[in-house]
Design an enzyme around this catalytic site. Structure first.
Site, PDB file in Angstrom:
ATOM      1  CB  SER A 173      -0.895   0.004   1.249  1.00 52.45           C
ATOM      2  OG  SER A 173      -1.540   1.247   1.408  1.00 52.45           O
ATOM      3  CE1 TYR A 208      -4.113  -2.186   4.878  1.00 48.73           C
ATOM      4  CE2 TYR A 208      -3.437   0.090   4.555  1.00 48.73           C
ATOM      5  CZ  TYR A 208      -3.821  -1.124   4.034  1.00 48.73           C
ATOM      6  OH  TYR A 208      -3.932  -1.283   2.671  1.00 48.73           O
ATOM      7  CB  SER A 220       0.463  -4.789   8.440  1.00 45.70           C
ATOM      8  OG  SER A 220      -0.448  -4.060   7.635  1.00 45.70           O
ATOM      9  CE  LYS A 221      -1.509  -3.944   3.054  1.00 48.27           C
ATOM     10  NZ  LYS A 221      -1.536  -5.182   2.255  1.00 48.27           N
TER      11      LYS A 221
END
Length: 255
Positions: free
Chosen positions: A140, A153, A156-157
């Site tokens: 992302s 998030y 994690s990306k």
């Protein structure tokens, strides 16, 4: 970009970017193995894949469960005898800051977005070395830029990007390429599944006109085009790359 005869395994293939990628690979003659948690949706996507290689192989499973991940890879190899491309697409998003993100949320996001990627890639590597294949991870813009309100998030990306670079270096001498795409806001069900209602999501997409240099959110098919490019021989000298597919958002500093 001719992918005839190539065996491609796509996670999270039941909707969004994964489904769009399945259609693109099918059009280019690839043999597909599609996995996800919703078997009805997977079958629906499979019916739309009408390429020359025939119907995709559908394997229902939850890749946060180790046994399911092992089954997905084993079933793919038993079906096709090899693996040429692994597309690690499955992912989730949850909202929250350091003050509001619970450990349960953190673990859920990390287990889906990076631990499962690590596990499936680890299992797939011997087959990819044999085929001189490659991996495309779906990261992302949040992996290259920082945004408030989606802390787990973001982490994690960012991990997916670092994982991509490290594994690319480890496998380059063995003929395996590893890259990732970094979408900006893309019209899928991701954010609704993450808790956004229809009205909030509509405002989110409208706001994307200001946060993306090209003045709009992206479409899943546009990200799929980039995935197919990185998976094909057209990118034969590219590895360890994080390719923004974000309408220029990564280059902006909005105030």
């Amino acid at each position: 970009m001719n992918l005839a005869g190539k065996v491609v395994l796509i996670t999270g293939a039941s909707s969004g970017i994964g489904a769009a990628a399945a259609l693109k690979f099918s059009q280019l003659g690839a043999k597909l193995a599609l996995t996800g948690r919703k078997v009805d949706n997977l079958n629906s996507v499979a019916k739309q894949c009408t390429g020359s290689a025939g119907a995709p192989f559908v394997i229902a499973g939850d890749i946060t469960k180790e046994a399911d991940t092992e089954h997905v890879l084993k079933a793919t190899i038993e079906k096709y005898g090899k693996l040429d491309v692994l597309v690690n697409n499955a992912g989730i998003i949850e909202t929250g800051t350091i003050e509001t993100t619970s450990l349960e949320q953190f673990d859920r996001v990390m287990n889906t977005n990076i631990r499962s990627v690590y596990h499936l890639t680890m299992l797939a590597v011997p087959h990819l070395i044999e085929s001189k294949g490659n991996v495309v991870n779906v990261s992302s813009v949040n992996g290259i830029r920082s945004f408030p309100g989606v802390l787990a998030y973001n982490i994690s990306k960012m991990s997916v990007d670092q994982f991509t670079r490290c594994v690319a270096l480890e496998l380059a001498a063995k003929g395996v390429r590893v890259n990732c795409v970094n979408p900006g806001v893309t019209v899928t069900n991701l954010h609704k599944r993450g808790g956004m209602d229809e009205q909030t999501y509509a405002k989110f997409l409208e706001h994307s006109k200001n946060t993306h240099a090209m003045g709009r959110p992206g479409q899943a098919s546009e990200v799929a085009d980039a995935i197919v490019f990185l998976a094909s021989d057209s990118s034969s000298f590219i590895t360890g790359a994080s390719l923004p597919v974000d309408g220029g958002r990564h280059a902006m500093c909005p105030r």
